[in-house]
Design an enzyme around this catalytic site. Structure first.
Site, mmCIF file in Angstrom:
data_model
loop_
_atom_site.group_PDB
_atom_site.id
_atom_site.type_symbol
_atom_site.label_atom_id
_atom_site.label_comp_id
_atom_site.label_asym_id
_atom_site.label_seq_id
_atom_site.Cartn_x
_atom_site.Cartn_y
_atom_site.Cartn_z
ATOM 1 N N SER A 4 0.872 -1.179 0.000
ATOM 2 C CA SER A 4 0.000 0.000 0.000
ATOM 3 C C SER A 4 0.906 1.225 0.000
ATOM 4 O O SER A 4 2.053 1.164 0.473
ATOM 5 C CB SER A 4 -0.855 -0.006 1.272
ATOM 6 O OG SER A 4 -1.482 1.250 1.453
ATOM 7 N N TYR A 17 -2.268 -1.734 10.307
ATOM 8 C CA TYR A 17 -2.307 -1.958 8.847
ATOM 9 C C TYR A 17 -1.092 -1.309 8.188
ATOM 10 O O TYR A 17 -0.381 -1.951 7.396
ATOM 11 C CB TYR A 17 -3.604 -1.363 8.287
ATOM 12 C CG TYR A 17 -3.766 -1.489 6.795
ATOM 13 C CD1 TYR A 17 -4.273 -2.647 6.216
ATOM 14 C CD2 TYR A 17 -3.424 -0.434 5.950
ATOM 15 C CE1 TYR A 17 -4.438 -2.749 4.841
ATOM 16 C CE2 TYR A 17 -3.582 -0.526 4.583
ATOM 17 C CZ TYR A 17 -4.087 -1.685 4.027
ATOM 18 O OH TYR A 17 -4.241 -1.779 2.658
HETATM 19 N N1 LIG Z 1 -8.585 -0.707 -1.508
HETATM 20 C C1 LIG Z 1 -7.568 0.064 -1.152
HETATM 21 O O1 LIG Z 1 -7.711 1.312 -0.967
HETATM 22 C C2 LIG Z 1 -6.202 -0.522 -0.979
HETATM 23 C C3 LIG Z 1 -5.112 0.344 -0.880
HETATM 24 C C4 LIG Z 1 -3.841 -0.173 -0.718
HETATM 25 C C5 LIG Z 1 -3.679 -1.545 -0.648
HETATM 26 N N2 LIG Z 1 -4.754 -2.378 -0.723
HETATM 27 C C6 LIG Z 1 -4.522 -3.811 -0.607
HETATM 28 O O2 LIG Z 1 -5.070 -4.490 -1.712
HETATM 29 C C7 LIG Z 1 -5.381 -5.843 -1.314
HETATM 30 C C8 LIG Z 1 -6.774 -6.163 -1.761
HETATM 31 O O3 LIG Z 1 -7.659 -5.310 -1.072
HETATM 32 P P1 LIG Z 1 -9.038 -4.833 -1.711
HETATM 33 O O4 LIG Z 1 -9.099 -3.360 -1.595
HETATM 34 O O5 LIG Z 1 -9.229 -5.479 -3.036
HETATM 35 O O6 LIG Z 1 -10.026 -5.378 -0.622
HETATM 36 P P2 LIG Z 1 -11.346 -6.244 -0.750
HETATM 37 O O7 LIG Z 1 -12.095 -5.886 -1.989
HETATM 38 O O8 LIG Z 1 -12.004 -6.124 0.581
HETATM 39 O O9 LIG Z 1 -10.806 -7.715 -0.958
HETATM 40 C C9 LIG Z 1 -10.123 -8.371 0.062
HETATM 41 C C10 LIG Z 1 -9.964 -9.811 -0.343
HETATM 42 O O10 LIG Z 1 -9.239 -10.490 0.681
HETATM 43 C C11 LIG Z 1 -9.945 -11.682 1.017
HETATM 44 N N3 LIG Z 1 -9.698 -11.959 2.425
HETATM 45 C C12 LIG Z 1 -9.945 -11.164 3.487
HETATM 46 N N4 LIG Z 1 -9.595 -11.762 4.626
HETATM 47 C C13 LIG Z 1 -9.117 -12.969 4.267
HETATM 48 C C14 LIG Z 1 -8.571 -14.054 4.993
HETATM 49 N N5 LIG Z 1 -8.467 -14.024 6.327
HETATM 50 N N6 LIG Z 1 -8.149 -15.150 4.310
HETATM 51 C C15 LIG Z 1 -8.254 -15.180 2.944
HETATM 52 N N7 LIG Z 1 -8.734 -14.160 2.217
HETATM 53 C C16 LIG Z 1 -9.161 -13.091 2.866
HETATM 54 C C17 LIG Z 1 -11.393 -11.390 0.733
HETATM 55 O O11 LIG Z 1 -12.065 -12.581 0.497
HETATM 56 P P3 LIG Z 1 -13.679 -12.677 0.561
HETATM 57 O O12 LIG Z 1 -14.211 -11.900 -0.579
HETATM 58 O O13 LIG Z 1 -13.921 -14.137 0.477
HETATM 59 O O14 LIG Z 1 -14.065 -12.071 1.895
HETATM 60 C C18 LIG Z 1 -11.297 -10.527 -0.516
HETATM 61 O O15 LIG Z 1 -11.216 -11.324 -1.691
HETATM 62 C C19 LIG Z 1 -5.171 -5.890 0.211
HETATM 63 O O16 LIG Z 1 -3.914 -6.454 0.474
HETATM 64 C C20 LIG Z 1 -5.190 -4.422 0.615
HETATM 65 O O17 LIG Z 1 -4.439 -4.198 1.795
HETATM 66 C C21 LIG Z 1 -6.004 -1.894 -0.912
#
Ligand SMILES: NC(=O)c1ccc[n+]([C@@H]2O[C@H](COP(=O)([O-])OP(=O)(O)OC[C@H]3O[C@@H](n4cnc5c(N)ncnc54)[C@H](OP(=O)(O)O)[C@@H]3O)[C@@H](O)[C@H]2O)c1
Length: 115
Positions: A4, A17
């Site tokens: 991130s 985080y």
């Molecule tokens: N969105 C942002 O602003 C942002 C910014 C910087 C970095 N990121 C990073 O990008 C990555 C993806 O995030 P996102 O924004 O796409 O979030 P998201 O849409 O909430 O997706 C999170 C994913 O992680 C899975 N997950 C959550 N807890 C889990 C666990 N304990 N075991 C296995 N899978 C798990 C969820 O599965 P289910 O669907 O089955 O619950 C979902 O597929 C993360 O590493 C996040 O830190 C996001």
């Protein structure tokens, strides 16, 4: 590995985080060198997203976060353009990623804190 922009300048409301993302950045740096040294052919790429409109942190509709399709398009274009990149950093995350290098760390820290 998906870290991130907060790996590089933390957000005080998500201290754990931000810290785990900083740790994953460090881990990725070591892993890349270890795997290259072992001649494994495995490439370690760090994806450094800015805030993106996903359910994470409930910001799927936030105007302060980047639309998901825009993020995916820009990130995948960067991957195509630079398949050997160590990091994929879209323009919107660049000022945070480079805050230390550009001498703007304190300003960016304060800006994120106020967001
Ligand atoms: N969105 C942002 O602003 C942002 C910014 C910087 C970095 N990121 C990073 O990008 C990555 C993806 O995030 P996102 O924004 O796409 O979030 P998201 O849409 O909430 O997706 C999170 C994913 O992680 C899975 N997950 C959550 N807890 C889990 C666990 N304990 N075991 C296995 N899978 C798990 C969820 O599965 P289910 O669907 O089955 O619950 C979902 O597929 C993360 O590493 C996040 O830190 C996001």
């Amino acid at each position: 590995n998906v870290t991130s922009a907060l790996a590089f300048v933390p957000y005080q409301s998500t201290p754990t985080y931000s810290a785990t993302k900083a740790a994953l950045h460090s881990f990725s740096e070591s892993l890349r060198i270890q795997l290259a040294g072992a001649d494994t052919g495995v490439q370690v790429i760090e994806m450094v997203p800015p805030g993106v409109q996903t359910p994470l942190f409930g910001q799927q509709d936030s105007e302060h976060a980047m639309p998901l399709d825009d993020f995916l398009t820009e990130a995948l274009d960067l991957l195509r353009e630079k398949p050997d990149a160590k990091e994929i950093v879209v323009e919107r995350a660049r000022f945070i990623r480079d805050a230390v290098a550009t001498g703007t760390y304190d300003d960016v820290l304060a800006m994120i804190a106020g967001s």
